[in-house]
Design an enzyme around this catalytic site. Structure first.
Site, PDB file in Angstrom:
ATOM      1  CB  SER A 140      -8.844   2.479  -1.226  1.00 52.57           C
ATOM      2  OG  SER A 140      -8.186   1.303  -0.797  1.00 52.57           O
ATOM      3  CE1 TYR A 153      -4.530   3.557  -4.507  1.00 51.35           C
ATOM      4  CE2 TYR A 153      -5.047   2.350  -2.498  1.00 51.35           C
ATOM      5  CZ  TYR A 153      -5.397   2.776  -3.764  1.00 51.35           C
ATOM      6  OH  TYR A 153      -6.616   2.425  -4.281  1.00 51.35           O
TER       7      TYR A 153
END
Lengths: 251, 77
Positions: A140, A153
């Site tokens: 990501s 995250y």
């Protein structure tokens, strides 16, 4: 046969988290490019739905829970020799730093880091990846584009990026390549759930991206296809951003 | 739980909005300082102080502090 260095003909590829979103799209595009795909995830119904959307072939579904070591081991035992592995399974949950909870951190870390890492270990230990194979991590942009509540995250994705770079070095003698994809925001169920948690209008947020939209799952899938194909034979240890130009923004 | 304490806890999540602005009828979504940060802070506060895990979707059904208080109260044993 037609000239196509990006084709996946003759390749067998494992896709984790293939039941929805980016993983589903990667499985579909791999099948269209000629690969035999092994789909894994927890939900058999969703995996069957993915399978129904794929180009026909001797594809297989093996359900597994990547947060459970016995389940990972069972999955690896059932797998054939692979030419490609897409480590895509993951989860997102936002939590403010001041509200950090040990059990939630553990769940995120287990799903986004420990599970993929243990799967990778067994794939290597049991020699399931063919010489010149390709491993792709769907990471990501989050570690580089902070957004409220995304610390944990981001940390799990940062962890996997660091891991993947070292893995690339360690498997290079077998000519196995390891690369990571860092997408900015992509329209998936995960993103829709995230928008809900953020109480933010993501239709407005995507207008901040230079290309005026978040990604589509297939935008990421095409990059995965490239990294799995022989066209990327000289690429390893790379982290590739795919962002619609939204480098500093996530949402 | 009482509404007075709830309003205090609620207003403590804001940096720039004066505490006097907050009362039971305050429509919190209309505050300048309302954002994803304050929204997540409120959810974390409710979890921390009242041990109630509210989903963002549930919170979205409320507009005033009183409505949110009623929702949290309804979940308390």
């Amino acid at each position: 046969m037609e000239y196509n260095p990006f084709a996946l003909q003759g390749k067998t590829i494992l896709v984790t988290g293939a039941s929805s979103g980016i993983g589903r799209s990667i499985a579909i595009e791999c099948s269209r490019m000629g690969a035999v795909v092994y789909l894994t995830g927890r939900n058999i119904v969703s995996l069957q739905e993915t399978l129904s959307l794929m180009k026909e072939g001797p594809h297989q579904i093996i359900t597994a829970d990547l947060t459970d070591e016995a389940s990972i081991s069972n999955l690896v035992d059932k797998l054939p020799l692979l030419n490609g592995v897409v480590q895509n399974a993951g989860m997102l949950e936002r939590m403010l730093c001041k509200a950090a909870k040990a059990e939630k951190i553990e769940k995120l870390m287990k799903t986004n880091f420990e599970g993929p890492v243990l799967l990778q270990k067994l794939l290597l230990k049991k020699n399931k990846i063919e010489k010149s194979g390709s491993v792709v991590f769907v990471a990501s942009r989050a570690p580089f584009a902070p957004s409220i509540g995304n610390a944990f995250y981001s940390a799990t994705k940062g962890a996997i990026l660091g891991y993947a770079k070292t893995l690339a070095l360690e498997v290079a003698p077998k000519q196995i390549r390891v690369n990571s994809i860092c997408p900015a925001m992509v329209w998936t169920e995960l993103a829709k759930k995230d928008a809900e948690q953020m109480s933010t209008n993501y239709e407005e947020a995507e207008q901040k991206y230079p290309l005026k939209r978040f990604g589509k799952p297939e935008d990421v899938a095409y990059l995965a296809v490239y990294l799995l194909s022989d066209a990327s034979s000289w690429m390893t240890g790379s982290q590739i951003d795919i962002t619609g130009g939204g480098e500093l923004t996530l949402v | 739980m009482d509404i007075k304490g709830f309003i205090e806890n609620f207003s403590a999540q804001f940096e720039d909005t004066d505490a006097s602005v907050f009362n039971a009828e305050t429509k919190f979504r209309e505050l300048d300082e309302w954002s994803s940060l304050t929204a997540l802070s409120i959810l974390a506060m409710i979890d921390e102080e009242y041990d109630i895990q509210l989903s963002p979707a549930e919170m979205r059904t409320t507009n005033t502090i009183q409505e949110l208080f009623d929702l949290v109260s309804s979940k308390e044993e």
